[in-house]
Scaffold this motif. Structure first.
Motif, PDB file in Angstrom:
ATOM      1  N   GLN A   1       0.838  -1.197   0.000  1.00 37.80           N
ATOM      2  CA  GLN A   1       0.000   0.000   0.000  1.00 37.80           C
ATOM      3  C   GLN A   1       0.875   1.250   0.000  1.00 37.80           C
ATOM      4  N   ASN A   2       0.639   2.126  -0.951  1.00 40.89           N
ATOM      5  CA  ASN A   2       1.387   3.375  -0.977  1.00 40.89           C
ATOM      6  C   ASN A   2       0.646   4.414  -0.138  1.00 40.89           C
ATOM      7  N   SER A   3       1.108   4.631   1.067  1.00 43.87           N
ATOM      8  CA  SER A   3       0.482   5.566   1.987  1.00 43.87           C
ATOM      9  C   SER A   3       1.197   6.913   1.911  1.00 43.87           C
ATOM     10  N   SER A   4       1.536   7.505   3.036  1.00 47.82           N
ATOM     11  CA  SER A   4       2.135   8.839   3.048  1.00 47.82           C
ATOM     12  C   SER A   4       2.571   9.170   4.468  1.00 47.82           C
ATOM     13  N   VAL A   5       3.471  10.130   4.580  1.00 50.92           N
ATOM     14  CA  VAL A   5       3.760  10.704   5.896  1.00 50.92           C
ATOM     15  C   VAL A   5       2.467  11.253   6.506  1.00 50.92           C
ATOM     16  N   LEU A   6       1.528  11.678   5.643  1.00 54.55           N
ATOM     17  CA  LEU A   6       0.252  12.204   6.118  1.00 54.55           C
ATOM     18  C   LEU A   6      -0.704  11.089   6.538  1.00 54.55           C
ATOM     19  N   GLY A   7      -0.225   9.866   6.522  1.00 56.20           N
ATOM     20  CA  GLY A   7      -0.983   8.752   7.062  1.00 56.20           C
ATOM     21  C   GLY A   7      -0.792   8.573   8.553  1.00 56.20           C
TER      22      GLY A   7
ATOM     23  N   VAL B   1       1.893  -8.193   3.846  1.00 54.74           N
ATOM     24  CA  VAL B   1       1.300  -6.866   3.675  1.00 54.74           C
ATOM     25  C   VAL B   1       2.275  -5.795   4.172  1.00 54.74           C
ATOM     26  N   SER B   2       2.526  -4.791   3.345  1.00 56.63           N
ATOM     27  CA  SER B   2       3.448  -3.712   3.713  1.00 56.63           C
ATOM     28  C   SER B   2       2.884  -2.361   3.320  1.00 56.63           C
ATOM     29  N   LEU B   3       3.348  -1.335   4.017  1.00 49.65           N
ATOM     30  CA  LEU B   3       3.037   0.056   3.710  1.00 49.65           C
ATOM     31  C   LEU B   3       4.304   0.779   3.281  1.00 49.65           C
ATOM     32  N   ILE B   4       4.194   1.585   2.241  1.00 50.43           N
ATOM     33  CA  ILE B   4       5.250   2.532   1.890  1.00 50.43           C
ATOM     34  C   ILE B   4       4.740   3.918   2.262  1.00 50.43           C
ATOM     35  N   GLU B   5       5.562   4.683   2.954  1.00 47.92           N
ATOM     36  CA  GLU B   5       5.141   5.992   3.456  1.00 47.92           C
ATOM     37  C   GLU B   5       6.060   7.093   2.914  1.00 47.92           C
ATOM     38  N   PRO B   6       5.792   7.557   1.698  1.00 46.12           N
ATOM     39  CA  PRO B   6       6.621   8.630   1.143  1.00 46.12           C
ATOM     40  C   PRO B   6       6.288   9.973   1.789  1.00 46.12           C
ATOM     41  N   GLY B   7       7.292  10.844   1.798  1.00 48.05           N
ATOM     42  CA  GLY B   7       7.075  12.252   2.102  1.00 48.05           C
ATOM     43  C   GLY B   7       6.977  12.997   0.781  1.00 48.05           C
ATOM     44  N   PRO B   8       7.603  14.158   0.661  1.00 42.13           N
ATOM     45  CA  PRO B   8       7.515  14.924  -0.592  1.00 42.13           C
ATOM     46  C   PRO B   8       8.221  14.213  -1.752  1.00 42.13           C
ATOM     47  N   ILE B   9       7.429  13.904  -2.786  1.00 43.09           N
ATOM     48  CA  ILE B   9       7.933  13.265  -3.998  1.00 43.09           C
ATOM     49  C   ILE B   9       7.558  14.146  -5.190  1.00 43.09           C
ATOM     50  N   GLU B  10       8.479  14.315  -6.120  1.00 41.64           N
ATOM     51  CA  GLU B  10       8.230  15.172  -7.289  1.00 41.64           C
ATOM     52  C   GLU B  10       7.388  14.419  -8.313  1.00 41.64           C
TER      53      GLU B  10
ATOM     54  N   GLN C   1      12.913  21.396   0.186  1.00 40.12           N
ATOM     55  CA  GLN C   1      14.323  21.008   0.081  1.00 40.12           C
ATOM     56  C   GLN C   1      14.532  19.510   0.224  1.00 40.12           C
ATOM     57  N   PHE C   2      13.518  18.798   0.735  1.00 42.18           N
ATOM     58  CA  PHE C   2      13.659  17.363   0.964  1.00 42.18           C
ATOM     59  C   PHE C   2      12.992  16.518  -0.120  1.00 42.18           C
ATOM     60  N   VAL C   3      12.478  17.156  -1.162  1.00 42.08           N
ATOM     61  CA  VAL C   3      11.746  16.420  -2.187  1.00 42.08           C
ATOM     62  C   VAL C   3      12.669  15.439  -2.911  1.00 42.08           C
ATOM     63  N   LEU C   4      12.135  14.247  -3.198  1.00 43.09           N
ATOM     64  CA  LEU C   4      12.880  13.223  -3.917  1.00 43.09           C
ATOM     65  C   LEU C   4      12.104  12.832  -5.178  1.00 43.09           C
ATOM     66  N   PRO C   5      12.799  12.263  -6.151  1.00 37.53           N
ATOM     67  CA  PRO C   5      12.100  11.802  -7.366  1.00 37.53           C
ATOM     68  C   PRO C   5      11.320  10.523  -7.066  1.00 37.53           C
ATOM     69  N   PRO C   6      10.356  10.181  -7.917  1.00 40.01           N
ATOM     70  CA  PRO C   6       9.573   8.964  -7.680  1.00 40.01           C
ATOM     71  C   PRO C   6      10.410   7.692  -7.677  1.00 40.01           C
ATOM     72  N   GLU C   7      11.571   7.739  -8.314  1.00 38.64           N
ATOM     73  CA  GLU C   7      12.458   6.567  -8.319  1.00 38.64           C
ATOM     74  C   GLU C   7      12.876   6.151  -6.910  1.00 38.64           C
ATOM     75  N   SER C   8      12.796   7.083  -5.951  1.00 38.10           N
ATOM     76  CA  SER C   8      13.215   6.770  -4.579  1.00 38.10           C
ATOM     77  C   SER C   8      12.309   5.735  -3.916  1.00 38.10           C
TER      78      SER C   8
ATOM     79  N   THR D   1      13.343  12.235   4.131  1.00 44.83           N
ATOM     80  CA  THR D   1      13.729  12.671   5.479  1.00 44.83           C
ATOM     81  C   THR D   1      12.541  13.097   6.331  1.00 44.83           C
ATOM     82  N   PRO D   2      11.587  13.897   5.821  1.00 42.30           N
ATOM     83  CA  PRO D   2      10.462  14.296   6.674  1.00 42.30           C
ATOM     84  C   PRO D   2       9.687  13.116   7.248  1.00 42.30           C
ATOM     85  N   THR D   3       9.479  12.079   6.450  1.00 44.62           N
ATOM     86  CA  THR D   3       8.759  10.908   6.956  1.00 44.62           C
ATOM     87  C   THR D   3       9.518  10.271   8.107  1.00 44.62           C
TER      88      THR D   3
END
Length: 275
Positions: free
Chosen positions: A130-136, A171-180, A221-228, A250-252
């Motif tokens: 599941q692609n979640s978020s730091v906002l999760g 079952v796993s969660l991915i929690e991205p922060g800022p992604i471009e 300043q912490f944004v990463l590309p989707p490849e991350s 980093t923010p996550t």
């Protein structure tokens, strides 16, 4: 044929990159998009792409049928990724806007996962990511609809993991922060659709929001590309003991630590500033 994975939300961003990267690594990728034009574009790029609208139960069922036909009934993994953000203060948010957010970000994921679980149970294995978020797990102002959908997703996913403990379905969660990605553009469209900017007490902030959402690139300043997100996704797919949560950016990672260590009255000023 490599292991089959169904990925939602592949028109741009994380889903698009993941579909190409996994296919390059030998997976039988079944990409999906809501818009038929995006389906055609991805097929022309060499991917196998089907139409699947997460807000439409019939489309989900037909999409699963097509995916299973393409992988001869052996679906190794589902990567739930398709979602969008609905900006706006909660007091300005029509209930129908919240319903629309949950249809795409939560209820559609529930329906899709329900459709593939019997297949995975029958074959005796599977991965649900599941692609979640730091906002999760860390709420930020003016993102209440998205916060709510991702908080719900996190609780739903934790529950599913407990219920599948005796199976070989991980079952796993991915929690991205800022992604471009195209996330800002989609959020701007939803913002303009549902929020009455001029009559809101938050008008001044909304004008700043529009400027941010209209920018070509993120100023974070912490944004990463989707490849991350590819490496965590691969680990969730291939590890014998995949992590429950993969924190990206980093923010996550920072907010995950702060959430554990700080009382809410100390954390709230940090979250207000971050928003």
């Amino acid at each position: 044929m490599g292991k089959a994975i169904l990925i939602t939300g592949c028109s741009t961003g994380i889903g698009y990159v993941a579909a190409h990267e996994l296919q390059n690594k030998g997976y039988k990728v079944i990409a999906s998009c809501r818009d038929p034009k995006d389906v055609d574009r991805l097929n022309q790029e060499g991917l196998t792409c089907i139409q699947l609208d997460l807000t439409d139960t019939k489309s989900i069922k037909l999409g699963v049928q097509k995916a299973l036909a393409l992988c001869e009934g052996n679906l190794y993994a589902l990567f739930n990724n398709g979602a969008y953000g609905q900006p706006g203060a909660l007091e300005d948010l029509p209930t129908d806007a919240l319903r629309e957010q949950f249809e795409a970000n939560f209820f559609g994921w529930h329906e899709l996962t329900k459709q593939v679980l019997p297949v995975m149970r029958k074959q005796g294995y599977g991965r649900i990511i599941q692609n979640s978020s730091v906002l999760g797990f860390a709420a930020m102002k003016y993102r209440g609809a998205y916060n709510a959908s991702k908080f719900a997703l996190e609780g739903w996913t934790d529950t599913l993991r407990l219920e599948l403990h005796q199976t070989n379905i991980k079952v796993s969660l991915i929690e991205p922060g800022p992604i471009e990605t195209q996330f800002r553009a989609n959020a701007k469209a939803a913002f303009l659709k549902w929020i009455d900017i001029d009559s809101s007490v938050h008008k001044a902030h909304y004008q700043q929001q529009l400027s941010r959402l209209s920018a070509e690139g993120s100023n974070n300043q912490f944004v990463l590309p989707p490849e991350s997100c590819v490496a965590p996704l691969l680990d969730a797919l291939e590890s014998d003991k995949p992590k429950l949560r993969y924190r990206v950016t980093t923010p996550t990672k920072v907010f995950a630590i702060l959430k554990r260590l700080l009382p809410s009255k100390w954390l709230d000023p940090i979250l207000r500033k971050a928003a």
